[in-house]
Write a protein that holds these residues in place. Structure first.
Motif, PDB file in Angstrom:
ATOM      1  N   ASN A 190      33.603  14.310 -58.820  1.00 12.94           N
ATOM      2  CA  ASN A 190      33.089  15.663 -58.652  1.00 12.94           C
ATOM      3  C   ASN A 190      31.564  15.619 -58.554  1.00 12.94           C
ATOM      4  O   ASN A 190      30.906  14.971 -59.371  1.00 12.94           O
ATOM      5  CB  ASN A 190      33.532  16.530 -59.841  1.00 12.94           C
ATOM      6  CG  ASN A 190      33.248  18.004 -59.606  1.00 12.94           C
ATOM      7  OD1 ASN A 190      32.134  18.398 -59.232  1.00 12.94           O
ATOM      8  ND2 ASN A 190      34.255  18.825 -59.808  1.00 12.94           N
ATOM      9  N   ILE A 191      31.021  16.300 -57.551  1.00 10.28           N
ATOM     10  CA  ILE A 191      29.565  16.305 -57.339  1.00 10.28           C
ATOM     11  C   ILE A 191      28.848  16.858 -58.564  1.00 10.28           C
ATOM     12  O   ILE A 191      27.770  16.398 -58.927  1.00 10.28           O
ATOM     13  CB  ILE A 191      29.216  17.135 -56.078  1.00 10.28           C
ATOM     14  CG1 ILE A 191      29.740  16.424 -54.833  1.00 10.28           C
ATOM     15  CG2 ILE A 191      27.722  17.399 -55.984  1.00 10.28           C
ATOM     16  CD1 ILE A 191      29.738  17.266 -53.574  1.00 10.28           C
ATOM     17  N   LEU A 192      29.457  17.843 -59.202  1.00  9.78           N
ATOM     18  CA  LEU A 192      28.815  18.473 -60.369  1.00  9.78           C
ATOM     19  C   LEU A 192      29.353  17.907 -61.673  1.00  9.78           C
ATOM     20  O   LEU A 192      29.402  18.605 -62.688  1.00  9.78           O
ATOM     21  CB  LEU A 192      28.998  19.991 -60.302  1.00  9.78           C
ATOM     22  CG  LEU A 192      28.270  20.658 -59.125  1.00  9.78           C
ATOM     23  CD1 LEU A 192      28.581  22.151 -59.074  1.00  9.78           C
ATOM     24  CD2 LEU A 192      26.765  20.448 -59.224  1.00  9.78           C
ATOM     25  N   CYS A 197      18.706  29.899 -58.080  1.00  5.02           N
ATOM     26  CA  CYS A 197      19.532  31.065 -57.788  1.00  5.02           C
ATOM     27  C   CYS A 197      20.773  31.145 -58.677  1.00  5.02           C
ATOM     28  O   CYS A 197      21.664  31.938 -58.418  1.00  5.02           O
ATOM     29  CB  CYS A 197      19.961  30.998 -56.328  1.00  5.02           C
ATOM     30  SG  CYS A 197      20.640  29.380 -55.879  1.00  5.02           S
ATOM     31  N   HIS A 198      20.856  30.294 -59.693  1.00  5.24           N
ATOM     32  CA  HIS A 198      22.050  30.257 -60.544  1.00  5.24           C
ATOM     33  C   HIS A 198      21.673  29.654 -61.884  1.00  5.24           C
ATOM     34  O   HIS A 198      20.640  28.987 -62.010  1.00  5.24           O
ATOM     35  CB  HIS A 198      23.115  29.368 -59.887  1.00  5.24           C
ATOM     36  CG  HIS A 198      22.638  27.956 -59.683  1.00  5.24           C
ATOM     37  ND1 HIS A 198      21.923  27.567 -58.577  1.00  5.24           N
ATOM     38  CD2 HIS A 198      22.721  26.866 -60.480  1.00  5.24           C
ATOM     39  CE1 HIS A 198      21.604  26.287 -58.689  1.00  5.24           C
ATOM     40  NE2 HIS A 198      22.067  25.838 -59.840  1.00  5.24           N
ATOM     41  N   VAL A 231      27.238  34.095 -54.825  1.00 11.98           N
ATOM     42  CA  VAL A 231      27.702  32.839 -54.232  1.00 11.98           C
ATOM     43  C   VAL A 231      27.375  31.633 -55.122  1.00 11.98           C
ATOM     44  O   VAL A 231      28.270  30.987 -55.665  1.00 11.98           O
ATOM     45  CB  VAL A 231      27.105  32.636 -52.818  1.00 11.98           C
ATOM     46  CG1 VAL A 231      27.662  31.375 -52.181  1.00 11.98           C
ATOM     47  CG2 VAL A 231      27.397  33.833 -51.925  1.00 11.98           C
ATOM     48  N   CYS A 232      26.073  31.349 -55.268  1.00 10.81           N
ATOM     49  CA  CYS A 232      25.666  30.099 -55.917  1.00 10.81           C
ATOM     50  C   CYS A 232      26.205  29.925 -57.344  1.00 10.81           C
ATOM     51  O   CYS A 232      26.655  28.841 -57.698  1.00 10.81           O
ATOM     52  CB  CYS A 232      24.149  29.977 -55.898  1.00 10.81           C
ATOM     53  SG  CYS A 232      23.446  30.237 -54.262  1.00 10.81           S
ATOM     54  N   THR A 254      28.885  30.637 -58.634  1.00  9.53           N
ATOM     55  CA  THR A 254      30.326  30.383 -58.735  1.00  9.53           C
ATOM     56  C   THR A 254      30.648  28.894 -58.825  1.00  9.53           C
ATOM     57  O   THR A 254      31.712  28.520 -59.288  1.00  9.53           O
ATOM     58  CB  THR A 254      31.098  30.984 -57.532  1.00  9.53           C
ATOM     59  OG1 THR A 254      30.723  30.293 -56.340  1.00  9.53           O
ATOM     60  CG2 THR A 254      30.815  32.461 -57.360  1.00  9.53           C
ATOM     61  N   ALA A 255      29.725  28.032 -58.384  1.00 13.47           N
ATOM     62  CA  ALA A 255      30.005  26.590 -58.367  1.00 13.47           C
ATOM     63  C   ALA A 255      29.795  25.939 -59.742  1.00 13.47           C
ATOM     64  O   ALA A 255      30.233  24.820 -59.960  1.00 13.47           O
ATOM     65  CB  ALA A 255      29.127  25.904 -57.330  1.00 13.47           C
ATOM     66  N   TYR A 256      29.134  26.660 -60.664  1.00  8.60           N
ATOM     67  CA  TYR A 256      28.697  26.021 -61.908  1.00  8.60           C
ATOM     68  C   TYR A 256      29.482  26.493 -63.126  1.00  8.60           C
ATOM     69  O   TYR A 256      29.376  27.655 -63.538  1.00  8.60           O
ATOM     70  CB  TYR A 256      27.191  26.279 -62.134  1.00  8.60           C
ATOM     71  CG  TYR A 256      26.352  25.597 -61.088  1.00  8.60           C
ATOM     72  CD1 TYR A 256      25.819  24.332 -61.307  1.00  8.60           C
ATOM     73  CD2 TYR A 256      26.132  26.192 -59.850  1.00  8.60           C
ATOM     74  CE1 TYR A 256      25.081  23.688 -60.331  1.00  8.60           C
ATOM     75  CE2 TYR A 256      25.400  25.559 -58.863  1.00  8.60           C
ATOM     76  CZ  TYR A 256      24.873  24.302 -59.113  1.00  8.60           C
ATOM     77  OH  TYR A 256      24.155  23.657 -58.140  1.00  8.60           O
ATOM     78  N   ASP A 287      34.406  33.752 -52.757  1.00 10.19           N
ATOM     79  CA  ASP A 287      34.240  32.641 -53.704  1.00 10.19           C
ATOM     80  C   ASP A 287      34.172  33.151 -55.141  1.00 10.19           C
ATOM     81  O   ASP A 287      34.705  32.533 -56.064  1.00 10.19           O
ATOM     82  CB  ASP A 287      32.967  31.842 -53.392  1.00 10.19           C
ATOM     83  CG  ASP A 287      33.021  31.202 -52.012  1.00 10.19           C
ATOM     84  OD1 ASP A 287      34.006  31.440 -51.294  1.00 10.19           O
ATOM     85  OD2 ASP A 287      32.082  30.476 -51.664  1.00 10.19           O
ATOM     86  N   LEU A 298      37.676  34.375 -56.258  1.00 11.77           N
ATOM     87  CA  LEU A 298      38.572  33.230 -56.453  1.00 11.77           C
ATOM     88  C   LEU A 298      38.287  32.478 -57.742  1.00 11.77           C
ATOM     89  O   LEU A 298      39.185  31.905 -58.342  1.00 11.77           O
ATOM     90  CB  LEU A 298      38.437  32.262 -55.265  1.00 11.77           C
ATOM     91  CG  LEU A 298      39.160  32.699 -54.002  1.00 11.77           C
ATOM     92  CD1 LEU A 298      38.670  31.899 -52.816  1.00 11.77           C
ATOM     93  CD2 LEU A 298      40.665  32.529 -54.165  1.00 11.77           C
ATOM     94  N   SER A 299      37.019  32.463 -58.167  1.00  7.74           N
ATOM     95  CA  SER A 299      36.679  31.682 -59.359  1.00  7.74           C
ATOM     96  C   SER A 299      36.686  32.539 -60.628  1.00  7.74           C
ATOM     97  O   SER A 299      36.426  32.028 -61.703  1.00  7.74           O
ATOM     98  CB  SER A 299      35.311  31.009 -59.181  1.00  7.74           C
ATOM     99  OG  SER A 299      34.272  31.933 -59.400  1.00  7.74           O
TER     100      SER A 299
END
Lengths: 233, 110
Positions: free
Chosen positions: A23-25, A106-107, A137-138, A140-142, A167, A170-171
């Motif tokens: 996983n990238i993160l 941004c997050h 957006v941003c 949501t990845a973290y 996104d 969904l999260s």
């Protein structure tokens, strides 16, 4: 050829593929898991609230602080690019709050939240709320180590917000539709908003609320406080 | 525009892996990115072009495989890209199974 294993060291500049499947993160997620474990040991339930700027995240938390702060000890980690305006507002609403200023980011990421968590006295806290940067957006990845992720959409933004920003939906585990007190003045179709969100995330829990009038907040609070009770230190 | 920080994480993992393998350079990086992972592939490619020249991955090919959103019924396992909310056979809500990946699949080194 090497005597011990038969490899060809003279060929070591040949291309080789390394399969990672990583996983990238993963570093962020390790810190988030550490935070989650820490909060689990202390019996603290944790929310990560994400929305566009101006959807009413801070107003919702002020409402929780004023109306329910005496029932459950809450603390807030609030992120913004600049200023400690939100921290001041939350403190005035009786909440233990710490501000993160991200500058250009941004997050919020797990490292920022973990550091801020140690700047708060969480000894009596049962509910820790992370108010993310206003961005759909941003963030949501973290993973930040939360138990539940809550998306907020407000009625002036239009009923197609969930469809436009999938996104986040969904999260998320819960959707709050805020500013329902403005419905008489808008063309916002609340059933359509719910349908679009549930088309993306079947079975999504949705609450219709107004932070400014308090409408719908009791139902949300009852559901949330039941979830908090499930977490024992 | 968090693709810059995503790319910083990618280059960090790639650099550590390549150094651990005593590689002279990285020639290819393959990523699997879900179409609903909150990341824009074009912005990620731009970030790679901006950030990689000073790293061991300078000049490497960046290959991004996009993983479309996919739902699955938790009961019967039927997969669909368009949900109908409930699986008509099982009366269960569909769950997202793919489309939110953020993964480094592999790297090629020399």
């Amino acid at each position: 050829m090497c005597d011990s294993c038969g490899c060809h060291p003279e060929d070591s500049n040949e291309a080789r593929q390394i399969n990672l499947g990583q996983n990238i993160l993963s570093l962020n997620n390790e810190i988030a898991d550490h935070t989650r474990q820490h909060l689990q040991e202390d019996g603290i339930f944790c929310l990560n609230i994400i929305s566009a700027p101006g959807s009413g995240k801070t107003s919702l938390l002020e409402r929780l602080g004023r109306d329910y702060g005496h029932k459950l000890t809450m603390a807030v980690i609030v992120g913004d690019q600049q200023t400690d305006n939100d921290q001041k507002r939350l403190k005035e609403a009786g909440l233990n709050a710490v501000q993160i200023n991200t500058g250009a980011a941004c997050h919020l990421d797990a490292r920022m939240v973990h550091k801020a968590m140690h700047d708060l006295d969480l000894s009596a806290t049962k509910l820790l709320i992370i108010e993310n940067i206003g961005n759909m957006v941003c963030p949501t990845a973290y993973d930040l180590g939360e138990d539940l992720r809550i998306a907020v959409v407000s009625t002036p933004e239009g009923e197609d917000k969930p469809a436009k920003y999938p996104d986040l939906i969904l999260s998320s585990d819960v959707l709050l539709i805020n500013k329902i007190d403005l419905l008489p003045y808008l063309t916002f179709n609340i059933d359509e908003c719910c349908a679009q969100a549930r088309k993306l995330k079947p079975g999504l829990k949705i609450f219709q609320v107004s932070a400014s009038t308090g409408e719908g907040m009791a139902e949300f609070w009852q559901w949330l406080s039941e979830r908090c009770q499930t977490k024992k230190g | 525009m968090h693709e810059m920080s995503i790319m910083a994480s990618i280059l960090d993992i790639v650099t550590k892996t390549a150094q651990g393998e005593k590689a002279a350079k990285v020639t290819r990086i393959e990523l699997a990115i879900g179409t609903r992972a909150g990341v824009v592939t074009d912005a990620l490619t731009f970030a790679f072009e901006a950030m990689s020249p000073s790293t061991i991955a300078a000049g490497a090919e960046l290959m991004v495989i996009e993983i479309p959103l996919c739902y699955r019924c938790p009961s019967c396992g039927t997969e669909t890209t368009e949900t109908l909310d409930l699986c008509l056979e099982c009366d269960r809500f569909y769950e997202v199974v793919r489309g939110r990946e953020l993964q480094i699949t592999s790297i090629e080194i020399e």
